[in-house]
Design a protein around this motif. Structure first.
Motif, short mmCIF file in Angstrom:
data_model
loop_
_atom_site.label_atom_id
_atom_site.label_comp_id
_atom_site.label_asym_id
_atom_site.label_seq_id
_atom_site.Cartn_x
_atom_site.Cartn_y
_atom_site.Cartn_z
N GLY A 29 0.74 -1.13 -0.10
CA GLY A 29 -0.02 0.02 0.11
C GLY A 29 0.94 1.23 -0.04
O GLY A 29 1.32 1.52 1.04
N TRP A 30 1.04 2.17 -1.20
CA TRP A 30 1.81 3.12 -1.28
C TRP A 30 1.51 4.30 -0.27
O TRP A 30 2.44 5.04 0.19
CB TRP A 30 1.59 3.70 -2.67
N ASP A 31 0.13 4.28 0.26
CA ASP A 31 -0.30 5.29 1.40
C ASP A 31 0.41 4.89 2.50
O ASP A 31 1.08 5.75 3.21
CB ASP A 31 -1.63 5.38 1.59
N HIS A 32 0.61 3.78 2.95
CA HIS A 32 1.35 3.11 4.05
C HIS A 32 2.84 3.30 3.84
O HIS A 32 3.45 3.86 4.87
CB HIS A 32 1.25 1.85 4.29
N VAL A 33 3.42 2.85 2.89
CA VAL A 33 4.72 3.13 2.76
C VAL A 33 5.18 4.59 2.53
O VAL A 33 6.33 4.90 3.25
CB VAL A 33 5.15 2.55 1.06
N ALA A 34 4.77 5.52 2.09
CA ALA A 34 4.89 6.96 2.27
C ALA A 34 5.06 7.39 3.56
O ALA A 34 5.98 8.32 3.99
CB ALA A 34 4.05 7.62 1.23
N ALA A 35 3.93 7.14 4.28
CA ALA A 35 3.92 7.75 5.70
C ALA A 35 4.89 7.03 6.61
O ALA A 35 5.75 7.72 7.27
CB ALA A 35 2.49 7.44 6.43
N MET A 36 5.40 5.75 6.46
CA MET A 36 6.10 5.16 7.05
C MET A 36 7.64 5.42 6.90
O MET A 36 8.45 5.58 7.90
CB MET A 36 6.01 3.46 7.20
N VAL A 37 7.84 5.64 5.60
CA VAL A 37 9.34 6.09 5.44
C VAL A 37 9.36 7.80 5.86
O VAL A 37 10.50 8.29 6.32
CB VAL A 37 9.41 6.10 3.79
N ALA A 38 8.36 8.34 5.68
CA ALA A 38 8.33 9.91 6.24
C ALA A 38 8.66 10.03 7.78
O ALA A 38 9.26 10.83 8.14
CB ALA A 38 6.97 10.61 5.87
N VAL A 39 8.24 8.89 8.35
CA VAL A 39 8.48 8.88 10.06
C VAL A 39 9.95 8.75 10.11
O VAL A 39 10.55 9.55 10.94
CB VAL A 39 7.79 7.77 10.61
N GLY A 40 10.55 7.78 9.39
CA GLY A 40 12.04 7.68 9.64
C GLY A 40 12.78 8.83 9.17
O GLY A 40 13.73 9.33 9.67
N LEU A 41 12.12 9.37 7.98
CA LEU A 41 13.09 10.46 7.27
C LEU A 41 12.99 11.93 8.40
O LEU A 41 14.05 12.51 8.67
CB LEU A 41 12.33 10.67 5.95
N TRP A 42 11.96 11.97 9.08
CA TRP A 42 11.61 13.13 9.79
C TRP A 42 12.31 12.92 10.89
O TRP A 42 13.19 13.87 11.56
CB TRP A 42 10.18 13.50 9.88
N GLY A 43 12.47 11.85 11.48
CA GLY A 43 13.32 11.42 12.74
C GLY A 43 14.86 11.59 12.47
O GLY A 43 15.59 12.34 13.37
N ALA A 44 15.25 11.44 11.34
CA ALA A 44 16.77 11.48 10.77
C ALA A 44 16.95 12.90 10.79
O ALA A 44 17.95 13.24 11.27
CB ALA A 44 16.88 10.66 9.72
#
Length: 198
Positions: free
Chosen positions: A45-60
């Motif tokens: 699910g691209w909507d899930h992928v986008a948000a979950m990658v964003a969490v790691g990206l923002w954390g970094a």
């Protein structure tokens, strides 16, 4: 304390170590009901992928301790949302919440938002409830809820690690621009998902 340059190869090795587990981890109910099904579900699910990658990206992007706090908060709270979904507790606007998670988390990266850690964690946790609920309600009837849930939590963690790895590029020339541009792409995808949710 290990530097981030040492942590990234270790994280990659840990991900590779999971591959044999993925090949054989199922519960006897077949792919539909086991670990593999739960693992694949968020990746499809691209909507899930986008948000979950964003969490790691923002954390970094935010740096320590957010680089580890946000990716831990998300799956922990997501399991609560998943339990609500499995139990049949209604949650209005799940698809809208999932789409907004990509818009706002991607936007936070794109605009270099630096709120207090508790604010960032609260935002991530709130969206995790929607993602977890969606997974919980989509749980196949024949599934082993524990194995399935473990699968999607592991996949979520790996997506967060992907975001963290990309986010670590802020240390190199032009990396900050690449990270912010990726956040903008995620936010744009979220707008698309939001349009489909209505």
């Amino acid at each position: 304390m290990p530097t981030s340059r040492r942590l990234l190869p270790r994280a990659a090795v840990a991900c590779l170590a999971l591959l044999p587990l993925l090949a054989s981890a199922h519960t006897g109910d077949g792919v539909v009901g086991g670990f593999a099904s739960g693992f694949l579900h968020p990746l499809l699910g691209w909507d899930h992928v986008a948000a979950m990658v964003a969490v790691g990206l923002w954390g970094a992007f935010l740096g320590r301790p957010a680089i580890w706090v946000l990716p831990v908060v998300f799956p922990l709270v997501m399991t609560v949302g998943g339990a609500l979904g499995v139990a049949g507790v209604p949650l209005p606007g799940v698809e809208i919440g999932i789409a907004l998670s990509a818009v706002l988390l991607g936007g936070a990266v794109a605009f270099a938002a630096r709120p207090a850690l508790w604010v960032a964690a609260l935002l991530v946790g709130a969206f995790a409830v929607f993602h977890g609920h969606a997974h919980g309600t989509e749980l196949p009837g024949a599934a082993d809820p524990v194995a399935y849930s473990l699968g999607f939590v592991v996949a979520t963690g790996l997506l967060h690690l992907a975001g963290i790895a990309l986010g670590e590029t802020v240390r190199w020339p032009y990396g900050r621009a690449v990270v912010r541009a990726t956040g903008a792409l995620i936010a744009g995808a979220g707008v698309f998902f939001l349009g489909r949710a209505f």
